[in-house]
Motif scaffolding. Structure first.
Motif, PDB file in Angstrom:
ATOM      1  N   HIS A   9     -30.507  -5.944 -10.014  1.00  0.00           N
ATOM      2  CA  HIS A   9     -29.813  -4.844 -10.694  1.00  0.00           C
ATOM      3  C   HIS A   9     -28.506  -5.282 -11.329  1.00  0.00           C
ATOM      4  CE1 HIS A   9     -27.936  -4.852  -6.706  1.00  0.00           C
ATOM      5  NE2 HIS A   9     -26.926  -4.171  -7.210  1.00  0.00           N
ATOM      6  N   LEU A  10     -28.023  -6.488 -10.990  1.00  0.00           N
ATOM      7  CA  LEU A  10     -26.799  -7.010 -11.596  1.00  0.00           C
ATOM      8  C   LEU A  10     -27.066  -8.133 -12.593  1.00  0.00           C
ATOM      9  CD1 LEU A  10     -24.424  -7.042  -8.486  1.00  0.00           C
ATOM     10  CD2 LEU A  10     -24.699  -5.257 -10.233  1.00  0.00           C
ATOM     11  N   GLN A  11     -28.337  -8.406 -12.862  1.00  0.00           N
ATOM     12  CA  GLN A  11     -28.684  -9.406 -13.870  1.00  0.00           C
ATOM     13  C   GLN A  11     -28.397  -8.857 -15.268  1.00  0.00           C
ATOM     14  OE1 GLN A  11     -29.615 -12.508 -13.455  1.00  0.00           O
ATOM     15  NE2 GLN A  11     -30.361 -12.645 -11.343  1.00  0.00           N
TER      16      GLN A  11
ATOM     17  N   GLY B 212     -28.022   0.399 -16.248  1.00  0.00           N
ATOM     18  CA  GLY B 212     -26.750   1.037 -15.924  1.00  0.00           C
ATOM     19  C   GLY B 212     -26.250   0.877 -14.509  1.00  0.00           C
ATOM     20  N   PHE B 213     -26.731  -0.123 -13.801  1.00  0.00           N
ATOM     21  CA  PHE B 213     -26.292  -0.316 -12.415  1.00  0.00           C
ATOM     22  C   PHE B 213     -24.971  -1.081 -12.354  1.00  0.00           C
ATOM     23  CE2 PHE B 213     -31.006  -0.084 -11.841  1.00  0.00           C
ATOM     24  CZ  PHE B 213     -31.017   1.119 -11.153  1.00  0.00           C
ATOM     25  N   ARG B 214     -24.248  -0.855 -11.241  1.00  0.00           N
ATOM     26  CA  ARG B 214     -22.989  -1.554 -10.997  1.00  0.00           C
ATOM     27  C   ARG B 214     -22.987  -2.148  -9.594  1.00  0.00           C
ATOM     28  NH1 ARG B 214     -18.624   3.045 -12.337  1.00  0.00           N
ATOM     29  NH2 ARG B 214     -20.050   4.156 -10.953  1.00  0.00           N
ATOM     30  N   ALA B 215     -22.069  -3.058  -9.386  1.00  0.00           N
ATOM     31  CA  ALA B 215     -21.914  -3.637  -8.049  1.00  0.00           C
ATOM     32  C   ALA B 215     -21.676  -2.519  -7.042  1.00  0.00           C
ATOM     33  CB  ALA B 215     -20.766  -4.630  -8.035  1.00  0.00           C
ATOM     34  N   GLY B 216     -22.366  -2.584  -5.926  1.00  0.00           N
ATOM     35  CA  GLY B 216     -22.261  -1.553  -4.901  1.00  0.00           C
ATOM     36  C   GLY B 216     -23.402  -0.571  -4.895  1.00  0.00           C
ATOM     37  N   ASP B 217     -24.212  -0.562  -5.973  1.00  0.00           N
ATOM     38  CA  ASP B 217     -25.321   0.388  -6.041  1.00  0.00           C
ATOM     39  C   ASP B 217     -26.429   0.064  -5.038  1.00  0.00           C
ATOM     40  OD1 ASP B 217     -24.091   1.908  -7.956  1.00  0.00           O
ATOM     41  OD2 ASP B 217     -25.185   1.049  -9.652  1.00  0.00           O
TER      42      ASP B 217
ATOM     43  N   PRO C 157     -26.216  -2.123  -1.903  1.00  0.00           N
ATOM     44  CA  PRO C 157     -25.373  -2.989  -1.063  1.00  0.00           C
ATOM     45  C   PRO C 157     -26.152  -3.952  -0.163  1.00  0.00           C
ATOM     46  CG  PRO C 157     -25.342  -0.717  -0.268  1.00  0.00           C
ATOM     47  CD  PRO C 157     -25.997  -0.689  -1.608  1.00  0.00           C
ATOM     48  N   ILE C 158     -27.349  -3.574   0.266  1.00  0.00           N
ATOM     49  CA  ILE C 158     -28.102  -4.480   1.143  1.00  0.00           C
ATOM     50  C   ILE C 158     -28.615  -5.679   0.343  1.00  0.00           C
ATOM     51  CG2 ILE C 158     -30.056  -4.711   2.711  1.00  0.00           C
ATOM     52  CD1 ILE C 158     -29.763  -1.763   3.377  1.00  0.00           C
ATOM     53  N   ALA C 159     -29.159  -5.418  -0.832  1.00  0.00           N
ATOM     54  CA  ALA C 159     -29.597  -6.524  -1.689  1.00  0.00           C
ATOM     55  C   ALA C 159     -28.417  -7.423  -2.032  1.00  0.00           C
ATOM     56  CB  ALA C 159     -30.240  -5.989  -2.963  1.00  0.00           C
ATOM     57  N   GLU C 160     -27.270  -6.815  -2.294  1.00  0.00           N
ATOM     58  CA  GLU C 160     -26.081  -7.599  -2.632  1.00  0.00           C
ATOM     59  C   GLU C 160     -25.618  -8.434  -1.442  1.00  0.00           C
ATOM     60  OE1 GLU C 160     -23.109  -5.030  -4.440  1.00  0.00           O
ATOM     61  OE2 GLU C 160     -24.690  -3.976  -5.543  1.00  0.00           O
ATOM     62  N   LYS C 161     -25.708  -7.866  -0.246  1.00  0.00           N
ATOM     63  CA  LYS C 161     -25.299  -8.615   0.938  1.00  0.00           C
ATOM     64  C   LYS C 161     -26.212  -9.814   1.168  1.00  0.00           C
ATOM     65  CE  LYS C 161     -23.787  -7.947   5.714  1.00  0.00           C
ATOM     66  NZ  LYS C 161     -23.558  -6.952   6.794  1.00  0.00           N
TER      67      LYS C 161
END
Length: 365
Positions: A315-317, A324-329, A331-335
């Motif tokens: 979602h951050l690619q 329209g996604f942002r960091a934090g949308d 959080p588990i994938a980001e972690k």
């Protein structure tokens, strides 16, 4: 000691005679597309996956894309995919004009959290794409129940899980159709790009075969606006040779994983979690560490190659900025993207190499 992240050489050495014979068969026959080798591999792999039909494709992404296309998924539709996976899963959805709807993973297994799927379903949802990531099986029973409840297709992404089992049943045998990649680094890898779908539905199999052959049902007669994505004879022959020892390869990976799980004691390391329902094949052995960059440098300085799967969540690619996604949308994938580190895992790892990796991880402070 130098430990590569992956090495193909031990298996190639073991199968040297078989692989050279495969090449000679194809070269001597002088027939390179849609021939005897393709037919033989498709039959064998369908049986291995406990399915009636297998259709070879040019690669794993095409397998997923053609599967979705064969199901009639199109512009305006939505397909549920995990927020933590390789980007090919989402690309297959966007290639047919549909929208990927991301659902967070269970951070313990890295796979889609089945308890979160139902809340992501809308009137536009057409399919669920569970990904058996790193060779670990998704929790398929609740996924199939949800799909049945809402009349949705299930397209399994098995690109990293050849031979993995869920409650004793081989993956790829649950959904309407499943896609596999035979990229060289996979547990069952070609000597180039290759892929396949498996299914029990003849209509889906026939349509995928046609769509991958320019949309034709017979030569120069085209019933669909198709693509060019076929498994060539050389890769099919190589894959047949390798399929014969896939179970041995998977068992050795399980043995290496067992030693990692038993031997790595460093409290800073979070080891993979294996649910009771899963018999993984350990395509990737992913650990997590809050100080990943330091751990990565420590291991690389000790001549242990590592990798990250995957350092930027989908979602951050940049290619999905339009969503329209942002960091934090998510959080588990980001972690997971911030903390996961993949350590060496391949057929033919020597005992001293496995021990060296374990010892160095335990030495990290």
């Amino acid at each position: 000691m130098n430990i590569p992240f992956v090495s193909f050489k031990p298996l190639e050495k073991k199968l040297d005679t078989e692989l050279r014979a495969a090449f000679e068969r194809v070269y001597t026959r002088s027939w390179y597309i849609e021939g005897e080798e393709d037919e033989a591999f498709e039959k064998s792999f369908a049986e291995y996956c406990d399915r009636k039909y297998c259709v070879g494709t040019g690669n794993g992404l095409d397998a997923l894309f053609l599967a979705l296309k064969a199901l009639g998924i199109k512009d305006g539709d939505e397909v549920i995919v995990p927020s933590n996976t390789y980007i090919a899963t989402a690309l297959a959805v966007t290639y047919v004009g549909a929208t990927p709807v991301f659902v967070e993973p269970d951070i313990r297994t890295f796979n889609i959290d089945a308890t979160l799927i139902e809340s992501a379903i809308t009137e536009k949802t057409r399919a669920i794409m569970p990904v058996h990531l790193y060779g670990q099986t998704c929790d398929m029973d609740p996924i199939m129940e949800i799909a049945q409840k809402y009349n949705l297709y299930v397209v399994e992404d098995c690109a990293q899980a050849h031979g993995a089992k869920y409650k004793g049943k081989v993956i790829g045998s649950f959904g309407d159709v499943a896609g596999f990649s035979f990229y060289p680094g996979k547990n069952l890898g070609a000597l180039g790009d290759a892929g396949a779908i498996v299914t029990n539905n003849k209509e889906i199999a026939d349509k995928v075969r046609s769509l991958g052959n320019y949309g034709s049902d017979y030569k120069y007669h085209h019933i669909y606006q198709g693509n060019n994505s076929r498994l060539d004879e050389l890769q099919a022959a190589f894959l047949s040779a390798k399929l014969s020892c896939l179970d041995e390869v998977n068992n050795e990976r399980r043995n290496i994983a067992r030693k990692y799980l038993e031997g790595i004691k460093n409290p800073e390391i979070i080891l993979p979690f294996v649910p009771d329902y899963a018999t993984p094949v350990w395509h990737i052995f992913g650990i997590r560490c809050s100080r990943r960059a330091e751990l990565e440098k420590f291991l690389n300085d000790a001549h242990i190659d590592t990798n990250k799967h995957y350092p930027i969540p989908m979602h951050l690619q940049d290619c999905y900025k339009n969503l329209g996604f942002r960091a934090g949308d998510y959080p588990i994938a980001e972690k997971i993207s911030d903390t996961e580190l993949s350590i060496p895992m391949y057929y033919g790892m020597a005992e001293k190499e496995i021990r060296y990796v374990i010892d160095k991880i335990n030495e990290f402070t």
